[in-house]
Design a protein around this motif. Structure first.
Motif, PDB file in Angstrom:
ATOM      1  N   UNK A 195       0.815  -1.212   0.000  1.00  0.00           N
ATOM      2  CA  UNK A 195       0.000   0.000   0.000  1.00  0.00           C
ATOM      3  C   UNK A 195       0.851   1.265   0.000  1.00  0.00           C
ATOM      4  N   UNK A 196       1.990   1.249   0.690  1.00  0.00           N
ATOM      5  CA  UNK A 196       2.785   2.467   0.834  1.00  0.00           C
ATOM      6  C   UNK A 196       4.082   2.460   0.021  1.00  0.00           C
ATOM      7  N   UNK A 197       4.422   1.329  -0.612  1.00  0.00           N
ATOM      8  CA  UNK A 197       5.667   1.310  -1.388  1.00  0.00           C
ATOM      9  C   UNK A 197       5.444   1.132  -2.889  1.00  0.00           C
ATOM     10  N   UNK A 198       4.245   0.710  -3.301  1.00  0.00           N
ATOM     11  CA  UNK A 198       3.999   0.482  -4.723  1.00  0.00           C
ATOM     12  C   UNK A 198       3.647   1.783  -5.436  1.00  0.00           C
ATOM     13  N   UNK A 199       4.310   2.037  -6.555  1.00  0.00           N
ATOM     14  CA  UNK A 199       3.970   3.222  -7.353  1.00  0.00           C
ATOM     15  C   UNK A 199       2.638   3.011  -8.060  1.00  0.00           C
ATOM     16  N   UNK A 200       2.334   1.740  -8.381  1.00  0.00           N
ATOM     17  CA  UNK A 200       1.054   1.426  -9.000  1.00  0.00           C
ATOM     18  C   UNK A 200       0.579   0.056  -8.532  1.00  0.00           C
ATOM     19  N   UNK A 201      -0.739  -0.125  -8.570  1.00  0.00           N
ATOM     20  CA  UNK A 201      -1.359  -1.390  -8.198  1.00  0.00           C
ATOM     21  C   UNK A 201      -2.012  -1.987  -9.441  1.00  0.00           C
ATOM     22  N   UNK A 202      -1.767  -3.275  -9.661  1.00  0.00           N
ATOM     23  CA  UNK A 202      -2.368  -4.000 -10.784  1.00  0.00           C
ATOM     24  C   UNK A 202      -3.399  -4.964 -10.207  1.00  0.00           C
ATOM     25  N   UNK A 203      -4.638  -4.837 -10.650  1.00  0.00           N
ATOM     26  CA  UNK A 203      -5.718  -5.688 -10.153  1.00  0.00           C
ATOM     27  C   UNK A 203      -6.102  -6.708 -11.210  1.00  0.00           C
ATOM     28  N   UNK A 204      -5.961  -7.983 -10.865  1.00  0.00           N
ATOM     29  CA  UNK A 204      -6.369  -9.076 -11.743  1.00  0.00           C
ATOM     30  C   UNK A 204      -7.574  -9.787 -11.142  1.00  0.00           C
ATOM     31  N   UNK A 205      -8.546 -10.078 -11.992  1.00  0.00           N
ATOM     32  CA  UNK A 205      -9.726 -10.820 -11.546  1.00  0.00           C
ATOM     33  C   UNK A 205     -10.120 -11.811 -12.622  1.00  0.00           C
ATOM     34  N   UNK A 206     -10.102 -13.084 -12.259  1.00  0.00           N
ATOM     35  CA  UNK A 206     -10.471 -14.167 -13.175  1.00  0.00           C
ATOM     36  C   UNK A 206      -9.712 -14.063 -14.495  1.00  0.00           C
ATOM     37  N   UNK A 207      -8.413 -13.793 -14.389  1.00  0.00           N
ATOM     38  CA  UNK A 207      -7.549 -13.767 -15.562  1.00  0.00           C
ATOM     39  C   UNK A 207      -7.577 -12.500 -16.373  1.00  0.00           C
ATOM     40  N   UNK A 208      -8.328 -11.493 -15.917  1.00  0.00           N
ATOM     41  CA  UNK A 208      -8.437 -10.248 -16.672  1.00  0.00           C
ATOM     42  C   UNK A 208      -7.887  -9.077 -15.866  1.00  0.00           C
ATOM     43  N   UNK A 209      -7.264  -8.143 -16.567  1.00  0.00           N
ATOM     44  CA  UNK A 209      -6.782  -6.919 -15.937  1.00  0.00           C
ATOM     45  C   UNK A 209      -7.963  -5.968 -15.781  1.00  0.00           C
ATOM     46  N   UNK A 210      -8.347  -5.694 -14.546  1.00  0.00           N
ATOM     47  CA  UNK A 210      -9.513  -4.843 -14.346  1.00  0.00           C
ATOM     48  C   UNK A 210      -9.140  -3.413 -13.985  1.00  0.00           C
ATOM     49  N   UNK A 211      -7.906  -3.199 -13.520  1.00  0.00           N
ATOM     50  CA  UNK A 211      -7.464  -1.838 -13.229  1.00  0.00           C
ATOM     51  C   UNK A 211      -5.954  -1.816 -13.025  1.00  0.00           C
TER      52      UNK A 211
END
Length: 287
Positions: A195-211
């Protein structure tokens, strides 16, 4: 330096593990979040070329990693989720062995092994057999071997699993320090680790990039969807069954629950509170 993933897909039989993933990564820490089965480990295995992609490209500075071959593997450090060791090896012997497999000279291997054992706080047990280590100690050995050769692309799959809070913070701070000139991709279920060290967060759901965005930008998407509600103790079960409860604490004979919802409960005077990455995780992945 850039690692670009273009239209990447992977199937295991009829199961679609990843579908048309597009991401560009450069220097810094990226957090990879998703529920079990989201495709996080599959993505890492494709970047390391441990499994074969069905379609798409993975480019390092504009060239596909399959064409780069050994040249890319020299730039790569990988910490797998599974703990596979020769239990009779000491941690020092294991690191020297891995350094040899990576083609690191004997002198450099010794220097790096001694340094990295100190970094992961195992220098005092350098000659102890890994088979006698706790799960958390084995995690630290895995991290140390990923750092051999000073890789520019570092893939860490659940790096702090099994670590106590003090060690987790220590390792998290170290990863943040070294990320200035590296691409670091961290897959984890411990949201606070990124939460405090990542420049960006990649969200994967059921094999798809959602954000794919900064933590602040992502959490802003659920503003006015996180509330604290004071309830009676006997009402807790109802809230747990009908809302995403991200936290709760006792206050005298009452309980304050933190809930993530599109529709706050009526007749309870819910108080809106600033969302966190953990709240976002619940909102996206907990149905």
């Amino acid at each position: 330096m850039e690692l670009e993933i273009k239209n990447l897909s992977k199937c295991y039989g009829k199961y679609q593990a990843l579908s048309n993933i597009n991401i560009k990564l450069n220097e810094g820490v990226y957090g990879l979040l998703g529920a079990n089965g989201a495709g996080k480990t599959t993505l890492m295995n494709l970047i390391t070329d441990n499994v074969r992609r069905n379609s798409g490209e993975i480019l390092f500075d504009g060239t596909d990693i399959l064409k780069l071959g050994k040249a890319f593997r020299k730039e790569l450090g990988y910490m797998p989720q599974q703990q596979g060791f020769y239990d009779k090896f000491s941690s020092k012997a294991f690191l020297l062995y891995m350094a040899n497999l990576k083609g690191i000279s004997r002198k450099q291997a010794k220097e790096e092994t001694d340094r990295l054992l100190k970094v992961v706080n195992l220098d005092n047990v350098a000659h102890k057999k890994i088979g006698e280590f706790s799960g958390g100690m084995k995690q630290r050995v895995l991290l140390a071997q990923a750092l051999l050769g000073n890789p520019t692309v570092l893939l860490l799959d659940e790096p702090t699993a099994g670590l106590d809070p003090k060690e987790r913070i220590r390792i998290r701070n170290f990863i943040s320090e070294i990320a200035e000139d590296k691409i670091v991709l961290i897959s984890t279920h411990v949201v606070s680790d990124i939460e405090f060290i990542a420049k960006e967060i990649i969200l994967l759901k059921e094999g798809k990039l959602i954000s794919h965005n900064t933590c602040n930008s992502l959490t802003k998407e659920i503003e006015n969807k996180v509330f604290e509600v004071e309830i009676e103790k006997e009402e807790l079960k109802y809230f747990q069954e009908n809302y995403r409860v991200s936290n709760l604490f006792h206050s005298g004979d009452k309980i304050t629950v933190r809930i993530v919802t599109d529709t706050p409960p009526k007749n309870y005077a819910p108080k809106p509170v600033p969302p966190t990455l953990e709240d976002l995780y619940l909102y996206v992945f907990e149905n």
